[in-house]
Design an enzyme around this catalytic site. Structure first.
Site, PDB file in Angstrom:
ATOM      1  N   SER A  41       1.036  -1.264  -0.066  1.00 18.19           N
ATOM      2  CA  SER A  41      -0.058  -0.214   0.103  1.00 18.19           C
ATOM      3  C   SER A  41       0.601   1.578   0.003  1.00 18.19           C
ATOM      4  CB  SER A  41      -0.777  -0.359   1.544  1.00 18.19           C
ATOM      5  OG  SER A  41      -1.721   1.155   1.078  1.00 18.19           O
ATOM      6  N   LYS A  95     -14.802  -5.006  -5.374  1.00 14.79           N
ATOM      7  CA  LYS A  95     -16.321  -4.879  -5.532  1.00 14.79           C
ATOM      8  C   LYS A  95     -15.082  -3.360  -6.427  1.00 14.79           C
ATOM      9  CE  LYS A  95     -18.618  -1.867  -3.246  1.00 14.79           C
ATOM     10  NZ  LYS A  95     -18.964  -0.580  -3.978  1.00 14.79           N
TER      11      LYS A  95
END
Length: 313
Positions: A41, A95
């Site tokens: 990240s 998603k």
């Protein structure tokens, strides 16, 4: 006779933000089928494991990784997924699975060619009452359906600028959750017939949308999405049927028929997603349903765009 236990999957997570801390990490920690071994990240870190600032660095440094869960914004997901698949890793996609349908289809082809699992996850389909709603609607005639997904963007997506950029989907980021449920519970496919998309003058993505749908038998279906909701947040699907009025509320957590609650269980969406992913990996299969994203694409194609007041966090 004892059966051999299945070895835990060495999992890495890419994109350590709010959804990862709130949902992914607890679900993985509670599942003995996974061993979280690394994270990548730009800003976030996960305690107790190796952390990197890029997926390239992570894949090169930790060859033991077997699967990667991608939780960065959709605009950046294709490149990361392609790298993971090229490195021989199974891939879990938050998603929406990508910024475009073409991206997701290409990833599915890559996974198939390499014998790897690709999972386009739709967490709202795993809400507690969704399957009960599907069973109810399968046994009756549906007269009409109304979907209302209205929430306060300042509460649920504070300072998330990516979500307002092209490809970030705007109000369709939560709205696609409703579409994932609708495409699961209806007995026949639906298709959009019209849409109105409201864009703030200072944003590239819509803040509200209204879509009309039908199916081969003329279903009357309207979905309303809005990010300007104040007070009670609304995630409801109401169907008028020959067997009564069905209401799937609280994002799919509760099911009522004619005002009587018939299904209400604790939420287990992300634990169920990770169980599903482990099953797919074990069986060598993929699950890449793009129906919810396809409906968003259709809304943009058909949509009449209107300008509304500028939005500021």
């Amino acid at each position: 006779m004892e059966t051999a236990s299945v070895p835990a999957i060495n999992l890495a997570i890419v994109g350590v933000g709010k959804i990862v801390r709130d949902q992914h990490l607890p679900a993985v920690a509670a599942n003995a089928g996974y061993r979280l071994v690394a994270a990548a990240s730009r800003h976030g870190k996960v305690d107790g494991i190796d952390n990197f600032t890029s997926i390239d660095e992570m894949l090169a440094a930790v060859p033991a990784i077997q699967a990667v869960s991608l939780c960065m914004p959709p605009q950046y997901r294709y490149e990361a997924a392609a790298k993971a698949l090229a490195a021989g890793k199974h891939v879990f996609l938050e998603k929406p699975p990508g910024a475009t349908l073409s991206e997701v289809e290409d990833l599915a082809s890559m996974a198939d060619a390499r014998g790897l699992t690709l999972f386009a996850s739709w967490h709202s389909r795993y809400a507690p009452a969704v399957e009960a709603a599907r069973e109810f609607l399968a046994g009756t005639r549906i007269r009409s359906m109304r979907v209302a997904w209205k929430e306060d963007v300042r509460q649920w997506h504070p300072n998330q600028e990516w979500i307002w950029r092209a490809g970030g989907l705007g109000v369709f980021d939560p709205g696609i959750n409703a579409l994932s449920i609708v495409t699961r519970i209806l007995p026949r496919p639906v298709f959009a017939t019209g849409a109105t998309l409201e864009f703030p003058g200072n944003r590239e993505a819509p803040i509200a949308a209204s879509i009309t749908f039908t199916d081969a038998q003329g279903l009357d279906l309207v979905a309303e999405f809005d990010w300007r909701q104040t007070g009670r947040q609304q995630w409801d699907i109401v169907a008028r049927t020959d067997a009564g009025e069905m209401m799937l509320s609280e994002g799919g957590a509760r099911l009522s028929v004619d005002g009587v609650r018939v299904h209400d269980e604790p939420e287990q969406e992300y634990p169920m997603l990770y169980r599903r992913f482990a099953e797919l990996v074990a069986s060598g299969r993929s699950d890449v349903d793009t129906a919810p994203l396809r409906h968003v694409a259709d809304a943009f194609m058909l949509g009449r765009r209107t300008l509304v007041a500028d939005f500021h966090d």
